[in-house]
Enzyme design. Structure first.
Site, mmCIF file in Angstrom:
data_model
loop_
_atom_site.group_PDB
_atom_site.id
_atom_site.type_symbol
_atom_site.label_atom_id
_atom_site.label_comp_id
_atom_site.label_asym_id
_atom_site.label_seq_id
_atom_site.Cartn_x
_atom_site.Cartn_y
_atom_site.Cartn_z
ATOM 1 N N HIS A 20 0.827 -1.210 0.000
ATOM 2 C CA HIS A 20 0.000 0.000 0.000
ATOM 3 C C HIS A 20 0.862 1.261 0.000
ATOM 4 O O HIS A 20 0.360 2.348 -0.278
ATOM 5 C CB HIS A 20 -0.906 -0.029 1.233
ATOM 6 C CG HIS A 20 -2.288 0.484 1.008
ATOM 7 N ND1 HIS A 20 -2.923 0.502 -0.213
ATOM 8 C CD2 HIS A 20 -3.191 1.023 1.887
ATOM 9 C CE1 HIS A 20 -4.138 1.001 -0.083
ATOM 10 N NE2 HIS A 20 -4.323 1.330 1.177
ATOM 11 N N ASN A 66 -6.649 7.119 3.899
ATOM 12 C CA ASN A 66 -8.071 7.443 3.753
ATOM 13 C C ASN A 66 -8.389 8.930 3.836
ATOM 14 O O ASN A 66 -9.521 9.332 3.591
ATOM 15 C CB ASN A 66 -8.897 6.695 4.794
ATOM 16 C CG ASN A 66 -8.797 5.195 4.617
ATOM 17 O OD1 ASN A 66 -8.179 4.702 3.678
ATOM 18 N ND2 ASN A 66 -9.407 4.459 5.522
ATOM 19 N N ASP A 91 -0.912 2.507 -5.489
ATOM 20 C CA ASP A 91 -0.839 1.057 -5.688
ATOM 21 C C ASP A 91 -2.098 0.590 -6.404
ATOM 22 O O ASP A 91 -3.167 1.168 -6.226
ATOM 23 C CB ASP A 91 -0.689 0.335 -4.342
ATOM 24 C CG ASP A 91 -1.829 0.624 -3.378
ATOM 25 O OD1 ASP A 91 -2.625 -0.285 -3.108
ATOM 26 O OD2 ASP A 91 -1.937 1.776 -2.885
ATOM 27 N N ASN A 112 -9.264 3.731 -1.376
ATOM 28 C CA ASN A 112 -9.724 4.757 -0.443
ATOM 29 C C ASN A 112 -8.949 6.069 -0.543
ATOM 30 O O ASN A 112 -9.509 7.141 -0.317
ATOM 31 C CB ASN A 112 -9.702 4.233 0.990
ATOM 32 C CG ASN A 112 -10.781 3.197 1.218
ATOM 33 O OD1 ASN A 112 -11.832 3.237 0.592
ATOM 34 N ND2 ASN A 112 -10.521 2.258 2.112
#
Length: 187
Positions: A20, A66, A91, A112
């Protein structure tokens, strides 16, 4: 001309070198190749990178994935950077590891970080460099997969893939998105 280059990721040692955080890793490699060091500033780690008369502001948001849109909006406003000069590195589960795809706009595809950026900016019309992380995980374990470290096979080609991503970033700023997409998306 100024550009805002945003690498998405999460802060903290538990996220270091996870899938991530590939956006952070691309910017780290780009900064290291130019002997630049990030400074902790409002909403993230930032470094200015000069490139042939242009100024690239490399940003690794400290807002967690987020809430990435807050950092993007802040630096766009502070530095007066237009939307067409923003590039987000993210990613992507839909691409095999190391595959790089530059897009001028698009949906968040369930990501997100991209979702929050689009919500905060009020548009999905911003450039993004998608870095493939593969999708070798059992059904229902997507979160565990993206938050896990890369495997040995991935690490063996990581330096070359990070360098290629850096070349795309530089081309985006020097040649523009259309020429860069035509040159690099075929590979």
């Amino acid at each position: 001309m100024k550009y805002l280059i945003v690498g998405l990721g999460n802060i903290g040692p538990e996220y270091h070198n996870t899938r991530h955080n590939i956006g952070f890793m691309v910017l780290d490699a780009l900064a290291k190749a130019s002997n630049l060091v990030f400074s902790d500033k409002r909403y993230g780690a930032v470094v200015d990178m000069p490139l042939k008369g242009r100024r690239l502001i490399l940003l690794k948001p400290s807002t967690y994935m987020n809430l990435s849109g807050f950092a993007v909006r802040y630096y766009m406003q502070q530095e007066k950077i237009p939307l067409e000069n923003v590039l987000v590195i993210v990613d992507d589960l839909a691409l095999p590891f190391g595959t790089l795809r530059l897009k001028g706009k698009g949906s968040d595809a369930g990501h997100n970080g991209l979702k929050h950026i689009a919500l905060t900016l009020g548009t999905e019309n911003y450039a993004r460099l998608r870095f493939g992380i593969g999708n070798n995980f059992p059904k229902g374990h997507q979160v565990d997969y993206v938050l896990s470290p890369f495997d040995e096979d991935d690490w063996s080609t990581m330096p070359e893939r990070l360098e290629a991503a850096g070349e795309i970033v530089k081309s985006f700023c020097l040649a523009g998105i259309n020429i860069t997409m035509n040159q690099f998306n075929k590979k």
